[in-house]
Design a protein around this motif. Sequence first.
Motif, PDB file in Angstrom:
ATOM      1  N   ARG A 243       0.843  -1.193   0.000  1.00 25.75           N
ATOM      2  CA  ARG A 243       0.000   0.000   0.000  1.00 25.75           C
ATOM      3  C   ARG A 243       0.875   1.239   0.000  1.00 25.75           C
ATOM      4  NH1 ARG A 243      -4.283  -2.555  -1.797  1.00 25.75           N
ATOM      5  NH2 ARG A 243      -5.151  -4.067  -0.333  1.00 25.75           N
ATOM      6  N   PHE A 244       0.682   2.102  -0.987  1.00 26.91           N
ATOM      7  CA  PHE A 244       1.462   3.330  -1.108  1.00 26.91           C
ATOM      8  C   PHE A 244       0.648   4.480  -0.515  1.00 26.91           C
ATOM      9  CE2 PHE A 244       2.998   0.457  -4.348  1.00 26.91           C
ATOM     10  CZ  PHE A 244       4.378   0.593  -4.267  1.00 26.91           C
ATOM     11  N   LEU A 245       1.025   4.904   0.697  1.00 27.10           N
ATOM     12  CA  LEU A 245       0.274   5.926   1.424  1.00 27.10           C
ATOM     13  C   LEU A 245       1.004   7.258   1.390  1.00 27.10           C
ATOM     14  CD1 LEU A 245      -0.614   3.931   4.694  1.00 27.10           C
ATOM     15  CD2 LEU A 245      -1.801   3.899   2.488  1.00 27.10           C
TER      16      LEU A 245
ATOM     17  N   LEU B 149      -3.566   8.579   2.566  1.00 28.04           N
ATOM     18  CA  LEU B 149      -4.354   8.336   1.364  1.00 28.04           C
ATOM     19  C   LEU B 149      -3.547   7.582   0.312  1.00 28.04           C
ATOM     20  CD1 LEU B 149      -6.934   8.915  -0.378  1.00 28.04           C
ATOM     21  CD2 LEU B 149      -5.792  11.031  -1.108  1.00 28.04           C
ATOM     22  N   GLU B 150      -4.174   6.600  -0.333  1.00 26.52           N
ATOM     23  CA  GLU B 150      -3.615   5.949  -1.513  1.00 26.52           C
ATOM     24  C   GLU B 150      -4.120   6.708  -2.747  1.00 26.52           C
ATOM     25  OE1 GLU B 150      -3.740   1.534  -1.623  1.00 26.52           O
ATOM     26  OE2 GLU B 150      -4.747   1.729   0.305  1.00 26.52           O
ATOM     27  N   TYR B 151      -3.225   7.384  -3.425  1.00 26.64           N
ATOM     28  CA  TYR B 151      -3.641   8.198  -4.564  1.00 26.64           C
ATOM     29  C   TYR B 151      -4.232   7.357  -5.691  1.00 26.64           C
ATOM     30  CZ  TYR B 151      -1.248  12.340  -2.671  1.00 26.64           C
ATOM     31  OH  TYR B 151      -0.871  13.408  -1.890  1.00 26.64           O
ATOM     32  N   ASN B 152      -3.744   6.135  -5.864  1.00 25.44           N
ATOM     33  CA  ASN B 152      -4.288   5.317  -6.945  1.00 25.44           C
ATOM     34  C   ASN B 152      -5.753   4.968  -6.690  1.00 25.44           C
ATOM     35  OD1 ASN B 152      -3.244   3.567  -4.825  1.00 25.44           O
ATOM     36  ND2 ASN B 152      -3.654   1.840  -6.177  1.00 25.44           N
ATOM     37  N   GLN B 153      -6.127   4.789  -5.414  1.00 27.14           N
ATOM     38  CA  GLN B 153      -7.532   4.526  -5.102  1.00 27.14           C
ATOM     39  C   GLN B 153      -8.389   5.776  -5.320  1.00 27.14           C
ATOM     40  OE1 GLN B 153      -8.742   1.525  -4.584  1.00 27.14           O
ATOM     41  NE2 GLN B 153      -6.666   0.734  -4.832  1.00 27.14           N
ATOM     42  N   ALA B 154      -7.862   6.932  -4.969  1.00 26.63           N
ATOM     43  CA  ALA B 154      -8.585   8.182  -5.230  1.00 26.63           C
ATOM     44  C   ALA B 154      -8.772   8.373  -6.730  1.00 26.63           C
ATOM     45  CB  ALA B 154      -7.821   9.359  -4.633  1.00 26.63           C
ATOM     46  N   PHE B 155      -7.758   8.015  -7.501  1.00 28.51           N
ATOM     47  CA  PHE B 155      -7.808   8.138  -8.958  1.00 28.51           C
ATOM     48  C   PHE B 155      -8.883   7.222  -9.539  1.00 28.51           C
ATOM     49  CE2 PHE B 155      -6.275   6.723 -13.168  1.00 28.51           C
ATOM     50  CZ  PHE B 155      -6.120   7.932 -13.817  1.00 28.51           C
TER      51      PHE B 155
ATOM     52  N   TYR C 134     -20.122   1.498   2.582  1.00 34.22           N
ATOM     53  CA  TYR C 134     -19.590   0.159   2.873  1.00 34.22           C
ATOM     54  C   TYR C 134     -18.138   0.251   3.347  1.00 34.22           C
ATOM     55  CZ  TYR C 134     -17.481  -4.403   1.886  1.00 34.22           C
ATOM     56  OH  TYR C 134     -16.768  -5.574   1.981  1.00 34.22           O
ATOM     57  N   TYR C 135     -17.325   1.030   2.660  1.00 35.22           N
ATOM     58  CA  TYR C 135     -15.916   1.123   3.033  1.00 35.22           C
ATOM     59  C   TYR C 135     -15.716   1.942   4.308  1.00 35.22           C
ATOM     60  CZ  TYR C 135     -14.468  -1.300  -1.155  1.00 35.22           C
ATOM     61  OH  TYR C 135     -14.279  -2.267  -2.111  1.00 35.22           O
ATOM     62  N   LEU C 136     -16.552   2.935   4.548  1.00 29.20           N
ATOM     63  CA  LEU C 136     -16.486   3.640   5.827  1.00 29.20           C
ATOM     64  C   LEU C 136     -16.782   2.686   6.977  1.00 29.20           C
ATOM     65  CD1 LEU C 136     -18.365   6.974   4.987  1.00 29.20           C
ATOM     66  CD2 LEU C 136     -15.893   6.694   5.337  1.00 29.20           C
ATOM     67  N   GLN C 137     -17.802   1.864   6.789  1.00 35.09           N
ATOM     68  CA  GLN C 137     -18.168   0.906   7.829  1.00 35.09           C
ATOM     69  C   GLN C 137     -17.082  -0.158   8.010  1.00 35.09           C
ATOM     70  OE1 GLN C 137     -21.269   0.842   9.791  1.00 35.09           O
ATOM     71  NE2 GLN C 137     -21.017   2.965   9.115  1.00 35.09           N
TER      72      GLN C 137
ATOM     73  N   ALA D 203      -6.857   0.467   8.368  1.00 41.67           N
ATOM     74  CA  ALA D 203      -8.134   0.970   7.842  1.00 41.67           C
ATOM     75  C   ALA D 203      -7.950   1.848   6.618  1.00 41.67           C
ATOM     76  CB  ALA D 203      -8.859   1.767   8.933  1.00 41.67           C
ATOM     77  N   PHE D 204      -6.724   2.198   6.275  1.00 38.59           N
ATOM     78  CA  PHE D 204      -6.518   3.267   5.295  1.00 38.59           C
ATOM     79  C   PHE D 204      -6.829   2.849   3.856  1.00 38.59           C
ATOM     80  CE2 PHE D 204      -3.305   5.868   8.048  1.00 38.59           C
ATOM     81  CZ  PHE D 204      -4.315   6.046   8.982  1.00 38.59           C
ATOM     82  N   HIS D 205      -6.684   1.559   3.536  1.00 36.66           N
ATOM     83  CA  HIS D 205      -7.050   1.142   2.179  1.00 36.66           C
ATOM     84  C   HIS D 205      -8.552   1.318   1.966  1.00 36.66           C
ATOM     85  CE1 HIS D 205      -7.001  -0.881  -1.637  1.00 36.66           C
ATOM     86  NE2 HIS D 205      -7.873  -1.782  -1.222  1.00 36.66           N
ATOM     87  N   ALA D 206      -9.341   0.872   2.931  1.00 33.07           N
ATOM     88  CA  ALA D 206     -10.793   1.048   2.829  1.00 33.07           C
ATOM     89  C   ALA D 206     -11.156   2.525   2.805  1.00 33.07           C
ATOM     90  CB  ALA D 206     -11.491   0.345   3.994  1.00 33.07           C
ATOM     91  N   LEU D 207     -10.466   3.333   3.599  1.00 31.98           N
ATOM     92  CA  LEU D 207     -10.754   4.767   3.632  1.00 31.98           C
ATOM     93  C   LEU D 207     -10.374   5.446   2.317  1.00 31.98           C
ATOM     94  CD1 LEU D 207      -9.638   5.651   7.268  1.00 31.98           C
ATOM     95  CD2 LEU D 207     -11.973   5.505   6.380  1.00 31.98           C
ATOM     96  N   SER D 208      -9.316   4.974   1.670  1.00 35.29           N
ATOM     97  CA  SER D 208      -8.927   5.537   0.379  1.00 35.29           C
ATOM     98  C   SER D 208      -9.983   5.226  -0.676  1.00 35.29           C
ATOM     99  CB  SER D 208      -7.570   4.981  -0.058  1.00 35.29           C
ATOM    100  OG  SER D 208      -6.541   5.399   0.827  1.00 35.29           O
TER     101      SER D 208
END
Length: 403
Positions: free
Chosen positions: A169-171, A176-182, A312-315, A329-334
């Motif tokens: 995971r690149f944080l 934040l994982e920018y690739n997930q935001a993308f 779902y990912y917040l939960q 938790a940060f992958h789900a949060l991203s």
Amino acid sequence: MRITKLTLAVLVATGTLFTSCSSDDNNKIEDVLKFTKTLDDIDTSGLTIPTNYEFTRNQETTVNFSGQTTRLNQVVEIGALMTTVDPIPTQTDFTNRFNQATEFTDTSLNGSKNVRSKVAASVGLFSDNTSASDAIKADFDGYLTNQLTVLASKEEAAQGVAGIYDGKRFLNEKGLEYNQAFYKGLIGALAMDQTLNHYFNRLDDNFDGTNAYKTANDAGTLVSEANYTTMEHHFDEAYGYVYGAGDADKLLGHYLEEITGQSYFANIPEIVKNAFIIGRAAVVAKQYEARDAAIEVLRYQLSKIPAARGVYYLQKAKGSIDGEDSRAAFHALSEAYGFIYSLQFTYNPLTNEPYFTKAESEALVNKLYGSTNGFYDLTAEKLEELSEEIVAKYDFTIEQVNQ
């Protein structure tokens, strides 16, 4: 007065439901709580509806969404490059692909169709709001550029330190994982915006009130050197942003299938598939009321996805955010970050507006990530509050999201 489930709960709790609201507002409450759009709302009498999205004229297909397939596949290669470390990409690598559609490993993706030009580019939301469109494009430019710093870091990710976590995971320094935001941000800013707010608004004309495309469709006038009318093609292009990349898709089509894992929403893929088929058949038959009813179903059902998956990912993150290592938790949060960002591109057929405005979506993102330390400052209580704010605009609950 804007009525949401949260508003209703407050009114009931304070005993002001009928003293503070007009009769019109009370009707709006009932509309919101009862509002739904399913296949039963489409009058299909007189339509010839195929089993699959297959339409022909003179024994040749009339379906074409090759441009959408290209852009969705471009997104996949760009996203993969965001987690490549051998070698680490350069700014030019990202710019060439995202902006210019050049230098793709799959050379068939090179050409005039690039991703950036279609980000936040719908006629429905951005035809007279180029500043908002430019700001959203700049967000995605930033995800790509800032990822270079993360990839270059040799550190373990920690509060205030960009780096790698759990070996994969690149944080960034705020988690934040920018690739997930993308990826998840493009579900809204590209796929959903183009489908719900662009092509569904360009079926009759170029969003200019001329009805030029409807006139051509009524007359059976085909696009030059093609086997389809403009209206048929635009409906196909909307379809293409959902299904155009097949199993390789990372955007709306992928999560349309993944949402079946949430049992309350498990019927959405079948509804969406059939609504697309019915809507296209209605275009062929020149039955525009049936076409528009199918579009309402599509807008309503597809607009649930960023909300249902975001919550779902917040939960999911609630289970580890207060634990010994909150980074778990940060992958789900991203992922939640990107889905919440995408809420501004939804379409509510009841109001003909997004379920969340750009400002409202940004406010939610800010509550999730905008503090000094980003995800490191979050608590399970805060994630529950965010979940409640999102479902308040929809006709489902947190409990149903978790089913």
